[in-house]
Design a protein around this motif. Structure first.
Motif, PDB file in Angstrom:
ATOM      1  N   THR A 121      51.208  24.400  -2.603  1.00 22.01           N
ATOM      2  CA  THR A 121      52.146  23.238  -1.610  1.00 22.01           C
ATOM      3  C   THR A 121      53.489  22.892  -2.298  1.00 22.01           C
ATOM      4  O   THR A 121      54.059  22.755  -1.850  1.00 22.01           O
ATOM      5  CB  THR A 121      51.251  22.716  -1.573  1.00 22.01           C
ATOM      6  OG1 THR A 121      50.769  21.721  -2.523  1.00 22.01           O
ATOM      7  CG2 THR A 121      50.338  23.054  -0.009  1.00 22.01           C
ATOM      8  N   GLY A 122      53.296  22.770  -4.002  1.00 22.97           N
ATOM      9  CA  GLY A 122      54.551  21.972  -3.781  1.00 22.97           C
ATOM     10  C   GLY A 122      55.591  23.079  -4.672  1.00 22.97           C
ATOM     11  O   GLY A 122      56.076  24.939  -4.510  1.00 22.97           O
ATOM     12  N   LYS A 123      56.421  22.919  -5.468  1.00 21.63           N
ATOM     13  CA  LYS A 123      58.157  23.592  -5.943  1.00 21.63           C
ATOM     14  C   LYS A 123      57.391  25.043  -6.652  1.00 21.63           C
ATOM     15  O   LYS A 123      56.510  24.149  -7.951  1.00 21.63           O
ATOM     16  CB  LYS A 123      59.092  22.553  -6.341  1.00 21.63           C
ATOM     17  CG  LYS A 123      59.645  22.332  -5.606  1.00 21.63           C
ATOM     18  CD  LYS A 123      61.030  21.777  -5.477  1.00 21.63           C
ATOM     19  CE  LYS A 123      61.168  21.054  -3.911  1.00 21.63           C
ATOM     20  NZ  LYS A 123      62.245  19.161  -4.629  1.00 21.63           N
ATOM     21  N   ILE A 124      57.706  26.147  -6.968  1.00 25.93           N
ATOM     22  CA  ILE A 124      57.565  27.151  -7.378  1.00 25.93           C
ATOM     23  C   ILE A 124      59.287  27.985  -8.148  1.00 25.93           C
ATOM     24  O   ILE A 124      59.617  28.030  -7.199  1.00 25.93           O
ATOM     25  CB  ILE A 124      56.528  28.401  -7.890  1.00 25.93           C
ATOM     26  CG1 ILE A 124      55.420  27.658  -6.821  1.00 25.93           C
ATOM     27  CG2 ILE A 124      56.436  29.206  -8.908  1.00 25.93           C
ATOM     28  CD1 ILE A 124      54.661  28.493  -6.049  1.00 25.93           C
ATOM     29  N   PHE A 125      59.706  28.246  -8.966  1.00 27.48           N
ATOM     30  CA  PHE A 125      60.959  28.978  -9.280  1.00 27.48           C
ATOM     31  C   PHE A 125      60.701  29.748 -10.554  1.00 27.48           C
ATOM     32  O   PHE A 125      59.789  29.336 -11.155  1.00 27.48           O
ATOM     33  CB  PHE A 125      62.103  28.112  -9.158  1.00 27.48           C
ATOM     34  CG  PHE A 125      62.067  26.859  -9.031  1.00 27.48           C
ATOM     35  CD1 PHE A 125      63.089  27.516  -7.549  1.00 27.48           C
ATOM     36  CD2 PHE A 125      62.056  25.844  -8.987  1.00 27.48           C
ATOM     37  CE1 PHE A 125      63.438  26.651  -6.705  1.00 27.48           C
ATOM     38  CE2 PHE A 125      61.633  24.581  -7.950  1.00 27.48           C
ATOM     39  CZ  PHE A 125      62.932  25.368  -6.395  1.00 27.48           C
ATOM     40  N   MET A 126      61.025  30.958 -10.088  1.00 25.19           N
ATOM     41  CA  MET A 126      61.530  31.623 -11.373  1.00 25.19           C
ATOM     42  C   MET A 126      62.797  31.758 -12.511  1.00 25.19           C
ATOM     43  O   MET A 126      63.544  32.368 -10.880  1.00 25.19           O
ATOM     44  CB  MET A 126      60.791  33.092 -11.098  1.00 25.19           C
ATOM     45  CG  MET A 126      60.586  34.385 -11.988  1.00 25.19           C
ATOM     46  SD  MET A 126      59.561  35.165 -11.159  1.00 25.19           S
ATOM     47  CE  MET A 126      60.267  36.917 -11.164  1.00 25.19           C
ATOM     48  N   LEU A 127      62.771  31.415 -13.160  1.00 26.67           N
ATOM     49  CA  LEU A 127      64.280  31.350 -13.919  1.00 26.67           C
ATOM     50  C   LEU A 127      64.502  32.444 -15.134  1.00 26.67           C
ATOM     51  O   LEU A 127      63.018  32.466 -15.816  1.00 26.67           O
ATOM     52  CB  LEU A 127      64.186  30.065 -14.554  1.00 26.67           C
ATOM     53  CG  LEU A 127      63.875  28.985 -13.858  1.00 26.67           C
ATOM     54  CD1 LEU A 127      64.152  27.988 -14.223  1.00 26.67           C
ATOM     55  CD2 LEU A 127      64.679  29.022 -11.949  1.00 26.67           C
ATOM     56  N   TYR A 128      65.015  33.099 -15.266  1.00 24.88           N
ATOM     57  CA  TYR A 128      64.938  34.014 -16.529  1.00 24.88           C
ATOM     58  C   TYR A 128      66.429  33.388 -17.251  1.00 24.88           C
ATOM     59  O   TYR A 128      67.639  32.821 -17.056  1.00 24.88           O
ATOM     60  CB  TYR A 128      65.971  35.425 -15.720  1.00 24.88           C
ATOM     61  CG  TYR A 128      65.159  36.032 -14.830  1.00 24.88           C
ATOM     62  CD1 TYR A 128      64.803  35.492 -13.363  1.00 24.88           C
ATOM     63  CD2 TYR A 128      65.229  36.955 -15.032  1.00 24.88           C
ATOM     64  CE1 TYR A 128      64.369  36.350 -12.406  1.00 24.88           C
ATOM     65  CE2 TYR A 128      63.855  37.730 -14.271  1.00 24.88           C
ATOM     66  CZ  TYR A 128      63.589  37.062 -12.638  1.00 24.88           C
ATOM     67  OH  TYR A 128      62.744  37.934 -12.041  1.00 24.88           O
ATOM     68  N   SER A 129      66.248  34.484 -18.465  1.00 23.24           N
ATOM     69  CA  SER A 129      67.214  34.099 -19.594  1.00 23.24           C
ATOM     70  C   SER A 129      68.390  34.078 -19.701  1.00 23.24           C
ATOM     71  O   SER A 129      69.125  33.864 -19.976  1.00 23.24           O
ATOM     72  CB  SER A 129      66.758  34.584 -21.030  1.00 23.24           C
ATOM     73  OG  SER A 129      66.347  36.076 -20.356  1.00 23.24           O
ATOM     74  N   ASP A 130      69.565  35.267 -18.455  1.00 25.66           N
ATOM     75  CA  ASP A 130      70.275  35.261 -18.219  1.00 25.66           C
ATOM     76  C   ASP A 130      70.524  34.098 -17.026  1.00 25.66           C
ATOM     77  O   ASP A 130      71.516  34.741 -16.287  1.00 25.66           O
ATOM     78  CB  ASP A 130      70.607  36.592 -17.718  1.00 25.66           C
ATOM     79  CG  ASP A 130      69.845  37.400 -16.262  1.00 25.66           C
ATOM     80  OD1 ASP A 130      69.161  35.863 -15.616  1.00 25.66           O
ATOM     81  OD2 ASP A 130      69.603  38.508 -16.336  1.00 25.66           O
ATOM     82  N   GLY A 131      70.032  33.701 -16.769  1.00 21.33           N
ATOM     83  CA  GLY A 131      70.276  32.498 -15.587  1.00 21.33           C
ATOM     84  C   GLY A 131      70.295  32.876 -14.229  1.00 21.33           C
ATOM     85  O   GLY A 131      70.234  31.790 -13.115  1.00 21.33           O
ATOM     86  N   LYS A 132      70.066  33.995 -13.653  1.00 18.84           N
ATOM     87  CA  LYS A 132      68.710  34.246 -12.504  1.00 18.84           C
ATOM     88  C   LYS A 132      67.895  33.922 -11.979  1.00 18.84           C
ATOM     89  O   LYS A 132      66.951  32.938 -13.541  1.00 18.84           O
ATOM     90  CB  LYS A 132      68.675  35.645 -13.248  1.00 18.84           C
ATOM     91  CG  LYS A 132      67.960  35.996 -11.053  1.00 18.84           C
ATOM     92  CD  LYS A 132      67.789  37.904 -11.239  1.00 18.84           C
ATOM     93  CE  LYS A 132      67.014  37.882 -10.479  1.00 18.84           C
ATOM     94  NZ  LYS A 132      66.529  39.368 -10.544  1.00 18.84           N
ATOM     95  N   MET A 133      68.159  32.913 -10.870  1.00 17.17           N
ATOM     96  CA  MET A 133      66.761  32.129 -10.234  1.00 17.17           C
ATOM     97  C   MET A 133      66.453  32.748  -8.996  1.00 17.17           C
ATOM     98  O   MET A 133      67.074  33.201  -8.275  1.00 17.17           O
ATOM     99  CB  MET A 133      66.918  30.439 -10.211  1.00 17.17           C
ATOM    100  CG  MET A 133      65.969  29.368 -10.047  1.00 17.17           C
ATOM    101  SD  MET A 133      66.801  27.880  -9.922  1.00 17.17           S
ATOM    102  CE  MET A 133      67.218  27.570  -8.751  1.00 17.17           C
ATOM    103  N   ILE A 134      64.914  33.334  -8.806  1.00 17.66           N
ATOM    104  CA  ILE A 134      64.327  33.215  -7.507  1.00 17.66           C
ATOM    105  C   ILE A 134      63.301  31.290  -7.160  1.00 17.66           C
ATOM    106  O   ILE A 134      62.700  31.513  -8.472  1.00 17.66           O
ATOM    107  CB  ILE A 134      63.159  34.575  -7.628  1.00 17.66           C
ATOM    108  CG1 ILE A 134      64.467  35.448  -8.391  1.00 17.66           C
ATOM    109  CG2 ILE A 134      62.847  34.829  -6.482  1.00 17.66           C
ATOM    110  CD1 ILE A 134      63.543  36.951  -8.232  1.00 17.66           C
ATOM    111  N   ASN A 135      63.978  31.805  -5.778  1.00 13.09           N
ATOM    112  CA  ASN A 135      62.397  29.885  -5.194  1.00 13.09           C
ATOM    113  C   ASN A 135      61.590  30.847  -4.557  1.00 13.09           C
ATOM    114  O   ASN A 135      61.535  32.067  -3.992  1.00 13.09           O
ATOM    115  CB  ASN A 135      63.616  28.992  -4.336  1.00 13.09           C
ATOM    116  CG  ASN A 135      63.020  28.059  -3.936  1.00 13.09           C
ATOM    117  OD1 ASN A 135      61.876  28.162  -3.801  1.00 13.09           O
ATOM    118  ND2 ASN A 135      63.906  27.177  -3.267  1.00 13.09           N
ATOM    119  N   LEU A 136      60.708  30.660  -5.602  1.00  7.75           N
ATOM    120  CA  LEU A 136      58.870  30.900  -5.137  1.00  7.75           C
ATOM    121  C   LEU A 136      57.974  29.702  -4.533  1.00  7.75           C
ATOM    122  O   LEU A 136      57.073  29.808  -4.050  1.00  7.75           O
ATOM    123  CB  LEU A 136      58.507  31.979  -6.144  1.00  7.75           C
ATOM    124  CG  LEU A 136      59.113  32.574  -7.056  1.00  7.75           C
ATOM    125  CD1 LEU A 136      58.361  33.152  -8.087  1.00  7.75           C
ATOM    126  CD2 LEU A 136      59.151  33.825  -6.499  1.00  7.75           C
TER     127      LEU A 136
END
Ligand code: C5P
Length: 212
Positions: free
Chosen positions: A172-187
């Motif tokens: 139910t809380g926040k989750i993010f996928m962060l890449y070393s090249d700066g890309k980010m996906i909000n999960l």
């Protein structure tokens, strides 16, 4: 691909009947391992004490403590394409494990020493074309702290999670996928099932890229 996934908590024994641990269920790592196997990958699963049904066709190694987990991960890592470190490794262990059950006393102090950081250790030995994925569980400043861990532990990807999602089947809380090249996906709002599917897709995309 050879994919190594760790999951579950570790237990750090104080005496033969007491230990320090955490409520990790191991479920996300389990789902990632199951999905990876279904997609035809060669899956290795190093798991701390938790109640998960066996995974067919997956080489599973059960461990108890962080030191044991490190030993197994260290052995397997050189022949892996990918490491996904979902395990909730205990950051400390008792400085000394008593061989006898400690007698009840009114007040006492337990001395702890830090456990080795498995992820940091193995990613320091990372070959070119190995993908290392870690997790970060944070109470505050999720993104800032996760970015710092991504850099310090030399990871390719980090999944940043709030403590709200810990030890439960619901996210139910926040989750993010962060890449070393700066890309980010909000999960945020994604189920563990959906996160595991996405992660395997991202791993396969990465492999295609490094093959070109
Ligand atoms: O620093 P923190 O414990 O938040 O880092 C989380 C990530 O590092 C997770 O991927 C976890 O599996 C890994 N870790 C580790 N060894 C430790 C502590 C955490 O590999 N001693």
């Amino acid at each position: 691909m050879n994919i190594l996934i760790t999951a579950g908590p570790t237990r750090e024994f104080i005496d033969p009947v007491r230990f320090i641990s955490n409520p990790a269920t191991g479920r996300l790592g389990y789902l990632i391992a199951r999905k990876a196997k279904k997609k035809g990958h060669n899956v290795f699963f190093v798991v701390g004490p938790c109640h998960l049904p066996p995974l067919k066709g997956v080489k599973t190694i059960e461990v108890v403590s962080a030191v044991e987990m490190k030993r197994e991960v260290e052995k397997l890592f050189p022949s892996m394409d990918v490491l996904v470190m979902t395990a909730a490794v205990s950051d400390w262990r008792p400085a000394k494990k008593s061989s006898k059950k400690i007698k009840i006393k009114k007040r006492w102090t337990l001395k702890l020493v830090p456990n080795p950081d498995i992820l940091k250790f193995v990613s320091g030995k990372k070959r070119k074309n190995q993908l290392v994925i870690g997790f970060a569980l944070e109470s505050t400043s999720i993104l800032k702290n996760a970015r710092e861990k991504l850099r310090k532990k030399k990871l390719d990807i980090i999944i940043a999670n709030t403590v709200k999602n810990f030890g439960t089947s619901q996210n139910t809380g926040k989750i993010f996928m962060l890449y070393s090249d700066g890309k980010m996906i909000n999960l945020s709002g994604y189920s563990k099932e959906k996160i595991s599917t996405l992660l395997i897709k991202e791993i396969e995309k990465w492999k295609e890229k490094v093959m070109c």
